[in-house]
Design an enzyme around this catalytic site. Structure first.
Site, PDB file in Angstrom:
ATOM      1  N   GLU A 133       0.830  -1.199   0.000  1.00 34.71           N
ATOM      2  CA  GLU A 133       0.000   0.000   0.000  1.00 34.71           C
ATOM      3  C   GLU A 133       0.870   1.257   0.000  1.00 34.71           C
ATOM      4  O   GLU A 133       1.885   1.329   0.677  1.00 34.71           O
ATOM      5  CB  GLU A 133      -0.913   0.007   1.220  1.00 34.71           C
ATOM      6  CG  GLU A 133      -1.907  -1.142   1.277  1.00 34.71           C
ATOM      7  CD  GLU A 133      -2.977  -1.054   0.201  1.00 34.71           C
ATOM      8  OE1 GLU A 133      -3.137   0.043  -0.397  1.00 34.71           O
ATOM      9  OE2 GLU A 133      -3.652  -2.070  -0.050  1.00 34.71           O
ATOM     10  N   ARG A 171     -17.823  -0.942   6.890  1.00 33.39           N
ATOM     11  CA  ARG A 171     -19.006  -1.536   6.264  1.00 33.39           C
ATOM     12  C   ARG A 171     -19.576  -2.667   7.102  1.00 33.39           C
ATOM     13  O   ARG A 171     -20.778  -2.922   7.100  1.00 33.39           O
ATOM     14  CB  ARG A 171     -18.650  -2.045   4.860  1.00 33.39           C
ATOM     15  CG  ARG A 171     -19.796  -2.682   4.090  1.00 33.39           C
ATOM     16  CD  ARG A 171     -19.370  -3.043   2.686  1.00 33.39           C
ATOM     17  NE  ARG A 171     -18.192  -3.892   2.653  1.00 33.39           N
ATOM     18  CZ  ARG A 171     -18.204  -5.215   2.789  1.00 33.39           C
ATOM     19  NH1 ARG A 171     -19.351  -5.854   3.008  1.00 33.39           N
ATOM     20  NH2 ARG A 171     -17.089  -5.912   2.724  1.00 33.39           N
ATOM     21  N   CYS A 185      -7.680  -2.667   8.413  1.00 39.04           N
ATOM     22  CA  CYS A 185      -6.373  -2.652   7.748  1.00 39.04           C
ATOM     23  C   CYS A 185      -5.839  -1.226   7.635  1.00 39.04           C
ATOM     24  O   CYS A 185      -4.723  -0.933   8.061  1.00 39.04           O
ATOM     25  CB  CYS A 185      -6.468  -3.288   6.360  1.00 39.04           C
ATOM     26  SG  CYS A 185      -6.648  -5.094   6.376  1.00 39.04           S
ATOM     27  N   HIS A 199      -1.223  -5.817   1.400  1.00 33.84           N
ATOM     28  CA  HIS A 199      -2.414  -6.646   1.280  1.00 33.84           C
ATOM     29  C   HIS A 199      -2.106  -7.877   0.432  1.00 33.84           C
ATOM     30  O   HIS A 199      -1.343  -7.804  -0.536  1.00 33.84           O
ATOM     31  CB  HIS A 199      -3.557  -5.857   0.627  1.00 33.84           C
ATOM     32  CG  HIS A 199      -4.479  -5.220   1.607  1.00 33.84           C
ATOM     33  ND1 HIS A 199      -4.714  -3.858   1.647  1.00 33.84           N
ATOM     34  CD2 HIS A 199      -5.244  -5.758   2.605  1.00 33.84           C
ATOM     35  CE1 HIS A 199      -5.584  -3.588   2.612  1.00 33.84           C
ATOM     36  NE2 HIS A 199      -5.911  -4.720   3.213  1.00 33.84           N
TER      37      HIS A 199
END
Length: 214
Positions: free
Chosen positions: A80, A90, A143, A167
């Site tokens: 990342e 979510r 994360c 990831h």
């Protein structure tokens, strides 16, 4: 001897396994080119995950911290580029917390860049036959929360320590019912091991096109 602290989350949602944790456990205690790899299990829980890694940093005094997480649906290992200062969950975390549109650090910077040589790491993974690419979003779940929290801690308390987030895809046993993309655990472990070594050895990243059009 240099040290790399590799963190992996426990399973979350409806999953019974998290490839991030399984991969870093396989690397725990390994010494490569006089670099010791140390694994740390992290709860998939807002705030608590940051505290666990902060304690791990204080205990092990690593030169590099690489947090690893699952990104189901991705086809490559994806270091990342940036962590953003927002939680927007979510689904609930493993303790039922579900922050929405909340800052991770009140008054903190909007974002932190990784301090890992991500493009060199990707180059070396590809040379070893491991699919890899830059990611420009770590999401807004635990994360990204951990990524931002760790970078904030390093910025404030240990600026000499490099840090970032990677990831990884599902592993095959997670995709028997949904047909999603996956990568074997052996390939993931190979990629993370190479990335960890490069993170210690390479101080300045290479300039190489790794952006996206959308």
């Amino acid at each position: 001897m240099k040290k790399v602290l590799l963190t992996g989350f426990d399973p979350f949602g409806k999953e019974t396994i998290n490839p991030a944790l399984e991969a870093v456990k396989q690397l725990d205690g390994l010494v490569v080119d006089d670099i010791e790899l140390i694994a740390l299990e992290v709860p998939t829980v807002f705030q608590k995950s940051i505290e666990v890694v902060q304690n791990g940093i204080e205990k092990h005094n690593p030169d590099v911290v690489i947090c690893v997480g699952q990104a189901g649906g991705r086809t490559q290992i994806t270091p990342e580029r940036v962590a953003v200062n927002i939680d927007d969950a979510r689904i609930p975390d493993n303790e039922g917390n579900q922050p929405i549109d909340e800052p991770i650090v009140e008054g903190g910077p909007a974002a932190y860049w990784t301090t890992l040589p991500i493009k060199k790491m990707i180059q070396e993974m590809r040379r070893a036959g491991v699919p890899a690419a830059v990611s420009n979003t770590a999401g807004t779940f635990v994360c990204n929360h951990l990524f931002y929290g760790v970078m904030h801690h390093l910025h404030e308390q240990a600026p000499h320590v490099r840090g970032g987030f990677i990831h990884i895809p599902f592993i095959p046993e997670q995709t028997l019912e949904n047909g999603a993309a996956s990568m074997s655990l052996d390939v993931i472990v190979k990629g993370l091991k190479g990335a960890a070594v490069i993170a210690v050895k390479v101080k300045d990243d290479i300039r190489d096109g790794g952006g996206t059009l959308h």
